[in-house]
Write a protein that holds these residues in place. Sequence first.
Motif, short mmCIF file in Angstrom:
data_model
loop_
_atom_site.label_atom_id
_atom_site.label_comp_id
_atom_site.label_asym_id
_atom_site.label_seq_id
_atom_site.Cartn_x
_atom_site.Cartn_y
_atom_site.Cartn_z
N GLU A 131 43.05 87.74 9.88
CA GLU A 131 42.37 88.26 10.84
C GLU A 131 42.33 87.56 12.40
N GLY A 132 43.50 86.59 12.54
CA GLY A 132 43.58 85.53 13.87
C GLY A 132 42.94 84.89 14.23
N ILE A 133 41.98 85.27 15.65
CA ILE A 133 41.83 84.28 16.57
C ILE A 133 40.23 85.76 16.20
N LYS A 134 40.15 86.77 15.89
CA LYS A 134 38.96 87.43 16.03
C LYS A 134 38.05 87.79 14.71
N GLN A 135 37.99 86.48 14.46
CA GLN A 135 37.07 85.10 13.80
C GLN A 135 35.92 85.54 14.61
N ILE A 136 34.78 85.39 14.08
CA ILE A 136 34.10 84.79 14.51
C ILE A 136 33.45 83.19 14.59
N GLY A 137 33.15 82.98 15.66
CA GLY A 137 32.74 81.06 15.34
C GLY A 137 34.24 80.56 15.40
N VAL A 138 34.65 80.73 16.16
CA VAL A 138 36.71 80.07 16.03
C VAL A 138 36.54 79.85 17.53
N ARG A 139 37.29 77.88 17.45
CA ARG A 139 36.86 77.35 19.21
C ARG A 139 38.35 77.20 18.79
N LEU A 140 39.26 77.54 19.17
CA LEU A 140 40.80 77.11 19.84
C LEU A 140 41.39 76.70 21.10
N ASN A 141 41.57 74.79 20.78
CA ASN A 141 41.26 74.19 21.11
C ASN A 141 43.29 74.72 22.45
N GLN A 142 43.23 75.20 23.17
CA GLN A 142 43.99 76.15 24.38
C GLN A 142 45.24 75.35 25.19
N GLU A 143 44.34 74.01 25.01
CA GLU A 143 45.59 72.90 25.83
C GLU A 143 46.98 72.43 24.62
N LEU A 144 46.55 72.29 23.47
CA LEU A 144 47.52 72.40 22.50
C LEU A 144 48.12 73.46 22.13
N VAL A 145 47.41 74.53 21.76
CA VAL A 145 48.21 75.55 21.61
C VAL A 145 47.61 76.66 22.21
N PRO A 146 48.24 76.77 23.74
CA PRO A 146 47.75 78.87 24.06
C PRO A 146 47.75 79.80 23.52
N LEU A 147 46.55 80.79 24.39
CA LEU A 147 47.38 81.95 23.55
C LEU A 147 48.72 82.41 24.37
N PHE A 148 49.47 83.16 23.42
CA PHE A 148 50.65 84.01 23.99
C PHE A 148 50.56 85.55 22.67
#
Length: 148
Positions: A131-148
């Motif tokens: 499901e990846g980041i489509k899940q509800i309630g996901v908080r991703l640290n984009q400084e360490l893991v940028p969206l690409f």
Amino acid sequence: MFEKPKSLIELSEHEFENLASYMNGAWDGSGPDPGYCWNEFFSDADLGKVPEWFDEWLAVFELEELVFLEREDNDAWAALFLLKDTKRNQFVVYNSMRDDPPVRVGELCYSIDSMNPEMLRAFVDDFLGPEGIKQIGVRLNQELVPLF
């Protein structure tokens, strides 16, 4: 346990669980209440007093959240963390779920020099599943893991 300063790779599972839980704020020292502290932990484990080196050793660890999942009712959560040993240039990735002990993911530890966004993204992708980041309630640290 904790008889000498250890690197991440040298920690027993029990030591790792206590350190990781302490670092992410979920630690209760396996004690009777949330006010339980390292002094009581060492005393109850028949280890005597907290060693003089312990506070300095503990200070070399840094924690960063890679991704956090939370249900809408805030009743359950799961997270993926990066725990760094800045003195030894090591890190470990582990996941933690509410009311469950932390579990290392991948190798026992990695060199901080080997850390890059692609490497961390692989851990995040495995953790999130199809499901990846489509899940509800996901908080991703984009400084360490940028969206690409």
